[in-house]
Design a protein around this motif. Structure first.
Motif, short mmCIF file in Angstrom:
data_model
loop_
_atom_site.label_atom_id
_atom_site.label_comp_id
_atom_site.label_asym_id
_atom_site.label_seq_id
_atom_site.Cartn_x
_atom_site.Cartn_y
_atom_site.Cartn_z
N ILE A 81 -5.05 8.58 -2.17
CA ILE A 81 -6.01 9.23 -3.74
C ILE A 81 -6.82 10.78 -2.80
CG2 ILE A 81 -8.50 8.73 -4.27
CD1 ILE A 81 -8.20 5.09 -3.89
N ARG B 61 1.17 -1.15 -0.52
CA ARG B 61 -0.18 -0.01 0.02
C ARG B 61 1.04 0.98 -0.37
NH1 ARG B 61 -5.23 -0.97 1.78
NH2 ARG B 61 -6.39 -2.77 2.30
N THR C 133 -3.77 1.39 -1.65
CA THR C 133 -4.16 2.34 -1.16
C THR C 133 -3.55 2.67 -0.05
OG1 THR C 133 -6.04 3.20 -2.84
CG2 THR C 133 -5.88 4.23 -0.95
N LYS D 129 -0.45 4.00 -2.41
CA LYS D 129 -0.99 5.63 -3.04
C LYS D 129 -1.79 6.51 -2.68
CE LYS D 129 -1.93 2.77 -7.25
NZ LYS D 129 -2.55 2.27 -8.52
N SER E 276 2.06 7.24 -7.72
CA SER E 276 1.59 7.32 -5.93
C SER E 276 0.47 8.14 -5.35
CB SER E 276 2.52 7.34 -4.87
OG SER E 276 3.78 5.34 -5.46
N ILE F 105 -6.29 8.05 2.09
CA ILE F 105 -6.68 8.77 0.70
C ILE F 105 -7.36 10.33 1.82
CG2 ILE F 105 -9.27 9.18 0.72
CD1 ILE F 105 -9.73 5.86 0.51
N HIS G 187 -8.17 0.74 -6.62
CA HIS G 187 -7.02 1.40 -5.95
C HIS G 187 -6.75 0.50 -4.95
CE1 HIS G 187 -6.15 2.99 -9.05
NE2 HIS G 187 -7.52 4.01 -9.36
N ILE H 298 -8.61 1.58 4.72
CA ILE H 298 -7.11 2.33 4.11
C ILE H 298 -7.51 3.58 5.24
CG2 ILE H 298 -7.32 4.38 2.20
CD1 ILE H 298 -8.11 1.78 0.41
#
Length: 476
Positions: A160, A156, A217, A158, A187, A220, A213, A247
């Motif tokens: 968002i 993990r 991820t 990324k 990323s 967020i 994703h 997430i």
């Protein structure tokens, strides 16, 4: 020069506004604020007496201020509280940190942030220990991401966020990704609106991207209310969806706090940050706020051969985040304060906190966010009604890009103007003593803040808006 408008078309709305204002149980709150006069906003000096712009302007007529989504007006009690702070500093010096004064409503400076957190907690729907009044918005976002963004390049990694996020949010995300030696190209994932003209993002759109994703991820970052469109996102539903996918989610509440009711603890929000100079009326650049859910600030203790060791995550630590009991013992070992207070770094500006708390007193007078939200819905709906009463020629020159559903917006309506009309329209509004916000190249943002705006303001704006809009069109 603004175009003449048939004001008689608005006489019914004006009468309706007077009735609505007369029946409004919260109308007295407007008297708690300094609303700039029309003369004030045209003046080029601080002091009254500069009549060079318009010798016929009534010095007492308030301007139409619908810009609380950018900067709230000043509460009248702010000056008194600031003077009490100054008096403490002048008469007590360093003793002001610890010494309560019997004739002052202000706490000792050591406790100022605690008092602010206690007053702020009901506004964001949090436990008192989950709120810290500290730093500023983007700094707080960095502090939260430093603590909770733990990317794994092979797992993990990324982040968002929405493609139209406020620029500072983009900058913060980009720099955090680069700080970890990662590339934004791989990323950072942005949520794009499926609509070419009006960038509204549905909960379904957000959930679909999260699902796509989810496996890689780590974080967020989303706004509670999107600054450009005024759209209120479904914070509890999106939060639950993110958490169900493992997430961590952070909310930027700059345009939501003091605007709509929030229940951050009950919604199980991981963390959030906000500024205090918009709907909270703390003053330009005033101190920010942060929320960390109680489950994310737990300090674990493990026993080793060398004694007990405390683990408090990856947070960046500083003196003011240290436990208040041991803060002044000047020990080199960091013992974080309980809850969100343990994420503080430097000692906060007491001047800022004093200004902020003066406004938070008015929120208490209002009875909290629920009655303010109901008043806000009525004001914004009436603003819509006034806009729909404009002439057909004027209505052809703009469209509203804020969701029409009152549950999907706050106090703000964003109006998208026909190309080439923005600058002249803003000039025409200023001529009428109307203060609103613009976002180039085509959008004006109109925000009837529920603490101090009234129904009459909505009529005054639309009268001036039609005149300015028609004049701008003719001048093209």
């Amino acid at each position: 020069m603004a175009a003449p408008v048939d004001i008689s078309r608005y006489s019914g709305l004006r009468a309706q506004a007077e009735t609505l204002d007369g029946e409004d149980s919260l109308r007295h709150l407007r008297d708690e604020f300094h609303i700039p006069t029309k003369a004030d906003v045209k003046r080029k000096t601080l002091a009254a007496g500069d009549r060079s712009n318009d010798a016929h302007v009534d010095e007492t007529t308030p301007c139409t201020y619908l810009c609380g989504n950018s900067l709230g007006v000043q509460p009248k009690r702010t000056a008194a509280r600031i003077q009490q702070y100054f008096a403490t500093w002048a008469t007590q010096g360093v003793q002001g940190h610890f010494k309560p004064l019997e004739d002052s409503p202000l706490p000792p400076w050591l406790d100022a942030d605690d008092r602010a957190a206690k007053m702020m907690a009901p506004i964001v729907g949090a436990e008192e220990t989950e709120v810290a009044v500290m730093q500023t918005l983007t700094v707080n976002l960095h502090l939260l991401m430093s603590a909770f963004y733990r990317p794994d390049p092979n797992g993990r990694h990324k982040i968002i966020l929405e493609s139209k996020a406020f620029p500072s949010d983009h900058y913060a995300v980009l720099s955090q990704i680069k700080h970890h030696g990662l590339s934004p190209e791989t990323s950072m994932v942005t949520i794009e609106s499926p609509f070419a003209e009006d960038p509204i993002i549905s909960t379904y759109d957000i959930q679909a991207l999260i699902s796509k994703h989810a496996a890689d991820t780590a974080l967020i970052l989303l706004p509670g209310i999107q600054y450009y469109t005024g759209q209120l996102l479904d914070i509890p539903t999106i939060t639950a969806y993110a958490r169900n996918h493992g997430i961590f989610i952070i909310w930027d509440l700059a345009h939501a706090v003091g605007n709509v009711p929030l229940s951050l603890h009950n919604w199980d929000v991981d963390a959030a940050a906000w500024c205090t100079y918009k709907y909270l009326n703390g003053g330009p650049g005033c101190i920010g706020g942060a929320f960390v859910h109680s489950r994310n600030s737990l300090i674990t203790t493990t026993t080793t051969d060398n004694g007990s060791e405390q683990a408090y995550g990856n947070r960046l630590s500083g003196w003011w985040g240290n436990d208040k009991v041991t803060r002044f013992q000047m020990e080199p070992k960091f013992r974080p304060a309980k809850g969100a207070a343990g994420f503080q770094v430097s000692n906060p500006s007491v001047l800022d906190i004093t200004s902020l708390c003066a406004s938070l007193e008015v929120f208490e007078l209002a009875g909290g966010m629920l009655p303010l939200r109901e008043r806000s819905k009525r004001l914004t709906a009436f603003l819509e009604q006034c806009l729909s009463s404009m002439s057909e020629d004027a209505k052809k020159l703009f469209r509203t890009i804020t969701p029409p559903d009152p549950e999907q917006r706050g106090a703000q309506l964003s109006l998208y103007l026909e190309d080439g009309l923005l600058d002249a329209t803003m000039d025409g509004l200023a001529e009428h003593g109307v203060i609103i916000d613009e976002r180039k190249p085509n959008v004006i943002r109109v925000a009837p803040a529920p603490l101090y705006n009234n129904f009459g303001d909505c009529v005054s704006f639309v009268e001036a808006f039609e005149s300015a809009l028609i004049a701008a069109q003719k001048a093209k």
